[in-house]
Write a protein that holds these residues in place. Structure first.
Motif, PDB file in Angstrom:
ATOM      1  N   SER A 133     -86.833  49.741 -89.103  1.00 14.36           N
ATOM      2  CA  SER A 133     -88.033  49.033 -88.668  1.00 14.36           C
ATOM      3  C   SER A 133     -89.111  50.030 -88.265  1.00 14.36           C
ATOM      4  CB  SER A 133     -87.701  48.124 -87.491  1.00 14.36           C
ATOM      5  OG  SER A 133     -87.312  48.901 -86.359  1.00 14.36           O
ATOM      6  N   LEU A 134     -90.348  49.533 -88.145  1.00 13.67           N
ATOM      7  CA  LEU A 134     -91.431  50.401 -87.709  1.00 13.67           C
ATOM      8  C   LEU A 134     -91.158  50.984 -86.333  1.00 13.67           C
ATOM      9  CD1 LEU A 134     -94.690  48.471 -88.756  1.00 13.67           C
ATOM     10  CD2 LEU A 134     -93.564  50.356 -89.940  1.00 13.67           C
ATOM     11  N   GLY A 135     -90.627  50.148 -85.440  1.00 19.42           N
ATOM     12  CA  GLY A 135     -90.328  50.616 -84.090  1.00 19.42           C
ATOM     13  C   GLY A 135     -89.313  51.738 -84.084  1.00 19.42           C
ATOM     14  N   ALA A 136     -88.279  51.611 -84.930  1.00 23.50           N
ATOM     15  CA  ALA A 136     -87.251  52.652 -84.999  1.00 23.50           C
ATOM     16  C   ALA A 136     -87.810  53.942 -85.588  1.00 23.50           C
ATOM     17  CB  ALA A 136     -86.069  52.162 -85.833  1.00 23.50           C
ATOM     18  N   TYR A 137     -88.650  53.817 -86.610  1.00 24.60           N
ATOM     19  CA  TYR A 137     -89.269  55.015 -87.176  1.00 24.60           C
ATOM     20  C   TYR A 137     -90.145  55.716 -86.135  1.00 24.60           C
ATOM     21  CZ  TYR A 137     -87.939  53.878 -92.026  1.00 24.60           C
ATOM     22  OH  TYR A 137     -87.245  53.634 -93.185  1.00 24.60           O
ATOM     23  N   ALA A 138     -90.903  54.927 -85.354  1.00 23.20           N
ATOM     24  CA  ALA A 138     -91.741  55.511 -84.302  1.00 23.20           C
ATOM     25  C   ALA A 138     -90.880  56.209 -83.255  1.00 23.20           C
ATOM     26  CB  ALA A 138     -92.598  54.430 -83.654  1.00 23.20           C
ATOM     27  N   ASN A 139     -89.757  55.605 -82.915  1.00 19.92           N
ATOM     28  CA  ASN A 139     -88.834  56.242 -81.970  1.00 19.92           C
ATOM     29  C   ASN A 139     -88.323  57.567 -82.523  1.00 19.92           C
ATOM     30  OD1 ASN A 139     -89.029  54.194 -80.086  1.00 19.92           O
ATOM     31  ND2 ASN A 139     -87.185  53.132 -80.784  1.00 19.92           N
ATOM     32  N   GLY A 140     -88.026  57.590 -83.828  1.00 22.48           N
ATOM     33  CA  GLY A 140     -87.549  58.832 -84.437  1.00 22.48           C
ATOM     34  C   GLY A 140     -88.576  59.943 -84.350  1.00 22.48           C
ATOM     35  N   LEU A 141     -89.848  59.604 -84.567  1.00 20.09           N
ATOM     36  CA  LEU A 141     -90.907  60.611 -84.415  1.00 20.09           C
ATOM     37  C   LEU A 141     -90.974  61.110 -82.980  1.00 20.09           C
ATOM     38  CD1 LEU A 141     -93.932  59.206 -86.480  1.00 20.09           C
ATOM     39  CD2 LEU A 141     -92.310  60.996 -87.129  1.00 20.09           C
ATOM     40  N   ARG A 142     -90.913  60.161 -82.024  1.00 24.54           N
ATOM     41  CA  ARG A 142     -90.955  60.555 -80.610  1.00 24.54           C
ATOM     42  C   ARG A 142     -89.822  61.503 -80.275  1.00 24.54           C
ATOM     43  NH1 ARG A 142     -89.051  57.301 -76.445  1.00 24.54           N
ATOM     44  NH2 ARG A 142     -87.241  57.137 -77.833  1.00 24.54           N
ATOM     45  N   ASP A 143     -88.627  61.190 -80.761  1.00 25.30           N
ATOM     46  CA  ASP A 143     -87.469  62.024 -80.452  1.00 25.30           C
ATOM     47  C   ASP A 143     -87.601  63.418 -81.065  1.00 25.30           C
ATOM     48  OD1 ASP A 143     -86.451  59.876 -79.094  1.00 25.30           O
ATOM     49  OD2 ASP A 143     -85.039  59.282 -80.666  1.00 25.30           O
ATOM     50  N   LEU A 144     -88.084  63.489 -82.320  1.00 28.47           N
ATOM     51  CA  LEU A 144     -88.256  64.792 -82.954  1.00 28.47           C
ATOM     52  C   LEU A 144     -89.279  65.625 -82.196  1.00 28.47           C
ATOM     53  CD1 LEU A 144     -87.770  66.781 -85.288  1.00 28.47           C
ATOM     54  CD2 LEU A 144     -89.625  65.626 -86.535  1.00 28.47           C
ATOM     55  N   LEU A 145     -90.392  65.023 -81.836  1.00 32.83           N
ATOM     56  CA  LEU A 145     -91.429  65.759 -81.109  1.00 32.83           C
ATOM     57  C   LEU A 145     -90.934  66.203 -79.742  1.00 32.83           C
ATOM     58  CD1 LEU A 145     -94.483  63.524 -82.066  1.00 32.83           C
ATOM     59  CD2 LEU A 145     -93.992  65.844 -82.887  1.00 32.83           C
ATOM     60  N   ALA A 146     -90.132  65.352 -79.090  1.00 30.54           N
ATOM     61  CA  ALA A 146     -89.586  65.721 -77.784  1.00 30.54           C
ATOM     62  C   ALA A 146     -88.665  66.928 -77.908  1.00 30.54           C
ATOM     63  CB  ALA A 146     -88.834  64.532 -77.181  1.00 30.54           C
ATOM     64  N   VAL A 147     -87.840  66.926 -78.946  1.00 32.41           N
ATOM     65  CA  VAL A 147     -86.919  68.050 -79.163  1.00 32.41           C
ATOM     66  C   VAL A 147     -87.699  69.325 -79.462  1.00 32.41           C
ATOM     67  CG1 VAL A 147     -85.189  68.971 -80.759  1.00 32.41           C
ATOM     68  CG2 VAL A 147     -84.951  66.651 -79.886  1.00 32.41           C
ATOM     69  N   LEU A 148     -88.793  69.195 -80.202  1.00 29.08           N
ATOM     70  CA  LEU A 148     -89.600  70.368 -80.549  1.00 29.08           C
ATOM     71  C   LEU A 148     -90.530  70.798 -79.415  1.00 29.08           C
ATOM     72  CD1 LEU A 148     -90.585  69.485 -84.231  1.00 29.08           C
ATOM     73  CD2 LEU A 148     -88.729  70.971 -83.434  1.00 29.08           C
ATOM     74  N   GLY A 149     -90.635  69.963 -78.389  1.00 28.82           N
ATOM     75  CA  GLY A 149     -91.434  70.324 -77.223  1.00 28.82           C
ATOM     76  C   GLY A 149     -92.910  70.020 -77.341  1.00 28.82           C
ATOM     77  N   HIS A 150     -93.280  69.077 -78.217  1.00 30.15           N
ATOM     78  CA  HIS A 150     -94.687  68.710 -78.393  1.00 30.15           C
ATOM     79  C   HIS A 150     -94.958  67.402 -77.654  1.00 30.15           C
ATOM     80  CE1 HIS A 150     -94.848  71.932 -81.200  1.00 30.15           C
ATOM     81  NE2 HIS A 150     -94.124  71.316 -82.121  1.00 30.15           N
ATOM     82  N   ARG A 151     -95.839  67.462 -76.689  1.00 30.82           N
ATOM     83  CA  ARG A 151     -96.077  66.296 -75.826  1.00 30.82           C
ATOM     84  C   ARG A 151     -97.170  65.371 -76.338  1.00 30.82           C
ATOM     85  NH1 ARG A 151     -96.995  68.913 -70.043  1.00 30.82           N
ATOM     86  NH2 ARG A 151     -98.409  70.171 -71.318  1.00 30.82           N
ATOM     87  N   ARG A 152     -98.175  65.916 -77.055  1.00 33.50           N
ATOM     88  CA  ARG A 152     -99.285  65.106 -77.556  1.00 33.50           C
ATOM     89  C   ARG A 152     -99.650  65.596 -78.949  1.00 33.50           C
ATOM     90  NH1 ARG A 152    -103.995  66.066 -73.940  1.00 33.50           N
ATOM     91  NH2 ARG A 152    -104.902  64.159 -74.759  1.00 33.50           N
ATOM     92  N   VAL A 153     -99.866  64.660 -79.873  1.00 27.14           N
ATOM     93  CA  VAL A 153    -100.118  65.033 -81.264  1.00 27.14           C
ATOM     94  C   VAL A 153    -101.165  64.115 -81.888  1.00 27.14           C
ATOM     95  CG1 VAL A 153     -97.757  65.904 -81.567  1.00 27.14           C
ATOM     96  CG2 VAL A 153     -98.290  63.527 -82.160  1.00 27.14           C
ATOM     97  N   THR A 154    -101.792  64.611 -82.929  1.00 32.46           N
ATOM     98  CA  THR A 154    -102.609  63.782 -83.802  1.00 32.46           C
ATOM     99  C   THR A 154    -101.686  63.242 -84.879  1.00 32.46           C
ATOM    100  OG1 THR A 154    -104.643  65.050 -83.420  1.00 32.46           O
ATOM    101  CG2 THR A 154    -104.492  63.794 -85.471  1.00 32.46           C
ATOM    102  N   VAL A 155    -101.658  61.923 -85.069  1.00 33.64           N
ATOM    103  CA  VAL A 155    -100.740  61.306 -86.024  1.00 33.64           C
ATOM    104  C   VAL A 155    -101.521  60.816 -87.234  1.00 33.64           C
ATOM    105  CG1 VAL A 155     -98.917  59.614 -86.380  1.00 33.64           C
ATOM    106  CG2 VAL A 155     -99.288  60.563 -84.110  1.00 33.64           C
TER     107      VAL A 155
END
Length: 319
Positions: free
Chosen positions: A89-111
Motif C-alpha cells: 500500500s501507499l502507506g507501507a511504501y511511505a513507511n519504508g522510505l521513512r525507515d530507510l532514511l532513519a537508518v541512513l541518518g537523514h531527518r529531512r528530505v526533498t521528496v
C-alpha cells in the motif's frame, strides 16, 4: 561523481537504493559539511519501475554538478529490493522510505515522486510532515481518477492468474522486446523515450516477485473504474511546503489535466509542463529536469512543518 548502488536490511528484508553526488554533502575529511542535516533529495520511481528510471537525471547532474545528495530507493518488490509478499500500500511504501532514511541518518528530505512514486511522496508528506522539506510530483498518481486502460485491466479479478501465465509463456518478454524494437525505429521520434521505459517496466514483470508486487500494488490504488485513491482533498495541507508539479503534455498513462487541477489546488504551488513529453518527462528532457529541480530547491527554503501545525488546518476544514 559516480552513482553507487547500496543496500540496507530493514525488518529482515533487503532494500536497495542508488546514491549519487555524495561529495555534495561531505568534506575532504569525510564529515558532513552541513552538519547532521545535509540537503538530501529522494527520487521515487513508479509502479514496476526501479532506480534505473532516474539514471538520465543522475547523469545530467553528473555532467553539470550537484550540491545535494541524491538517493533513488527501490520500493519493496521493485528492482533489487526484496519483496516476496508483504504490504504494498501507499502507506507501507511511505513507511519504508521513512525507515530507510532513519537508518541512513537523514531527518529531512526533498521528496520527488514519479507516477506511483508521486502518490508515495504525497503519502510520505502527510504521514511524516516533519521529514519533508519540499515535494515534487512528476506525472503523479493520486490526483484524479484517470489512468491507462492497461493498468485498469491489471486490477480486474483474475489478473493474478492471467499475468503469470503470460510471463511463463514468454508473452510478457515478447511484449517487452516489441516495445524496445518500436523505440529503435527512426519513425518513432520523441515517443521512443516512453517506449524504452515501458519496455524496461514490462521486462521486470517476467520475475515472479516483481509480478506479484505489481498486481498487489495496482489493486491497492486502482480499480476497473480508474484510480481509487486521491490526495486532492488534502492538497491544502501543502500550505507552507514548497511543491512543484511536472508533467508531459502527451502523457498516455495519467492525463495532463490532473496536473493543471493540482496546480490550482496546491497553495503557492508551481506547475511545469514539458511539451512533447509523455509519462516520463524526466527521461524526455533529463538536463532540463535536473536544472529545474536545482532551481526549485535553490529558490525555496526547506519547510518546517510538524504534526501539531496540521491539526488546526484539518479542524478548520471540518468546521
Amino acid at each position: 561523481m559516480t552513482a553507487t548502488r547500496r543496500t540496507r536490511t530493514l525488518h529482515g528484508q533487503r532494500m536497495s537504493y542508488v546514491e549519487a553526488c555524495p561529495d555534495a554533502v561531505r568534506s575532504a575529511d569525510g564529515r558532513d559539511d552541513a552538519g547532521d542535516d545535509p540537503e538530501v533529495v529522494v527520487l521515487v520511481h513508479g509502479i514496476a519501475g526501479s532506480a534505473e528510471t532516474w539514471t538520465p537525471v543522475l547523469q545530467a547532474f553528473e555532467a553539470t554538478g550537484c550540491d545535494r545528495l541524491l538517493l533513488a530507493p527501490e520500493l519493496l518488490g521493485h528492482g533489487e529490493s526484496a519483496g516476496v509478499g508483504g504490504d504494498f500500500s501507499l502507506g507501507a511504501y511511505a513507511n519504508g522510505l521513512r525507515d530507510l532514511l532513519a537508518v541512513l541518518g537523514h531527518r529531512r528530505v526533498t521528496v520527488v515522486g514519479h507516477s506511483l512514486g508521486g502518490g508515495v511522496a504525497m503519502q510520505f508528506a502527510y504521514q511524516f510532515p516533519e521529514m519533508c522539506s519540499r515535494l515534487v510530483l512528476v506525472a503523479s498518481g493520486g490526483l484524479g481518477r484517470g489512468v491507462s486502460p492497461v493498468l485498469r485491466l491489471a486490477a480486474l479479478p483474475g489478473a493474478e492468474w492471467v499475468l503469470p501465465v503470460l510471463a511463463s509463456t514468454g508473452l510478457l518478454g515478447l511484449g517487452a522486446r516489441g516495445l524496445r524494437l518500436a523505440a529503435s525505429l527512426p519513425t518513432t521520434g520523441p515517443g521512443a523515450v516512453g517506449l524504452r521505459e515501458a519496455a524496461r517496466h514490462a521486462a521486470s514483470l517476467t520475475e515472479r516477485a516483481h509480478l506479484d508486487a505489481f498486481v498487489d500494488t495496482v489493486r491497492s490504488v486502482i480499480g476497473p473504474g480508474g484510480q481509487r485513491i486521491s490526495g486532492t482533498d488534502r492538497l491544502y495541507l501543502t500550505e507552507g511546503l514548497p511543491t512543484l508539479v511536472v508533467w508531459g503534455d502527451r502523457d498516455p498513462v495519467i492525463p495532463v489535466g490532473h496536473a493543471r487541477r493540482a496546480g490550482e489546488l496546491i497553495p503557492h504551488g508551481r506547475l511545469e509542463i514539458f511539451e512533447g513529453a509523455g509519462h516520463f518527462p524526466h527521461c524526455y528532457e533529463p538536463e532540463r529536469f535536473a536544472a529545474l529541480l536545482t532551481e526549485f530547491c535553490d529558490a525555496n527554503a526547506p519547510a518546517e512543518i510538524d504534526v501539531a501545525s496540521l491539526g488546526p488546518r484539518v479542524a478548520s476544514r471540518g468546521a
